[in-house]
Design a protein around this motif. Sequence first.
Motif, short mmCIF file in Angstrom:
data_model
loop_
_atom_site.label_atom_id
_atom_site.label_comp_id
_atom_site.label_asym_id
_atom_site.label_seq_id
_atom_site.Cartn_x
_atom_site.Cartn_y
_atom_site.Cartn_z
N GLN A 27 0.84 -1.19 0.00
CA GLN A 27 0.00 0.00 0.00
C GLN A 27 0.88 1.25 0.00
OE1 GLN A 27 -3.41 0.00 -0.16
NE2 GLN A 27 -3.18 -2.22 -0.45
N GLN A 28 0.66 2.11 -0.98
CA GLN A 28 1.44 3.35 -1.06
C GLN A 28 1.25 4.19 0.21
OE1 GLN A 28 3.52 4.78 -3.78
NE2 GLN A 28 3.65 2.56 -4.02
N SER A 29 0.04 4.16 0.75
CA SER A 29 -0.22 4.95 1.95
C SER A 29 0.63 4.46 3.13
CB SER A 29 -1.70 4.91 2.32
OG SER A 29 -2.12 3.58 2.52
N LEU A 31 3.52 2.98 2.79
CA LEU A 31 4.92 3.26 2.48
C LEU A 31 5.27 4.74 2.69
CD1 LEU A 31 5.39 1.14 -0.76
CD2 LEU A 31 6.19 0.59 1.54
N LYS A 32 4.26 5.61 2.60
CA LYS A 32 4.54 7.04 2.73
C LYS A 32 5.17 7.39 4.07
CE LYS A 32 1.39 9.04 -0.60
NZ LYS A 32 0.16 9.79 -0.84
N TYR A 43 13.61 5.90 0.83
CA TYR A 43 12.26 5.89 0.27
C TYR A 43 11.98 7.31 -0.18
CZ TYR A 43 11.89 1.39 2.55
OH TYR A 43 12.11 0.09 2.93
N MET A 45 9.53 9.96 -2.96
CA MET A 45 8.32 10.10 -3.76
C MET A 45 8.71 10.66 -5.12
SD MET A 45 4.78 12.11 -2.94
CE MET A 45 4.40 11.05 -1.55
N GLU A 50 4.38 8.38 -6.47
CA GLU A 50 4.61 7.00 -6.05
C GLU A 50 5.88 6.92 -5.21
OE1 GLU A 50 2.89 5.01 -10.17
OE2 GLU A 50 5.01 5.55 -9.99
N ILE A 51 5.88 5.99 -4.27
CA ILE A 51 7.05 5.79 -3.43
C ILE A 51 8.03 4.89 -4.16
CG2 ILE A 51 7.89 5.03 -1.18
CD1 ILE A 51 5.92 7.39 -1.09
N THR A 52 9.27 5.34 -4.26
CA THR A 52 10.31 4.53 -4.86
C THR A 52 11.33 4.18 -3.77
OG1 THR A 52 11.68 6.43 -5.47
CG2 THR A 52 10.03 5.68 -7.08
N CYS A 68 6.30 -1.00 8.72
CA CYS A 68 5.36 -1.49 7.70
C CYS A 68 5.08 -2.98 7.80
CB CYS A 68 5.89 -1.18 6.30
SG CYS A 68 5.72 0.54 5.85
#
Length: 90
Positions: A27-29, A31-32, A43, A45, A50-52, A68
């Motif tokens: 989930q991107q949320s 990972l933020k 990490y 954005m 998107e998180i890279t 996470c």
Amino acid sequence: MNLNDKLAKNHYQPENTAHIVVAGNAQQSALKILLNACPAGLYRMNEAGEITFDPNGCLECGTCRIVCCDEAFSLWRYPAAGCGVTFRFG
Ligand code: SF4
């Protein structure tokens, strides 16, 4: 000496394969939060929001795994012997 100066003194020996891989369905949320939690700032954005992630420079602290949980990663292990971070200051 600030944090970035201290991080710059570390030596990092990369592996041929990544020792941490973010799961494709993570989930991107979720990972933020790692944008601020990872002390190495690995990490990021991108312009699309998107998180890279780039494992090179990992401090092997385990924060991302704790924050996470394992579901966010398809692989999380410490680097092989001789690879990864060598701390040179503090
Ligand atoms: Fe960042 Fe620590 Fe996770 Fe490495 S183990 S990616 S330094 S939070």
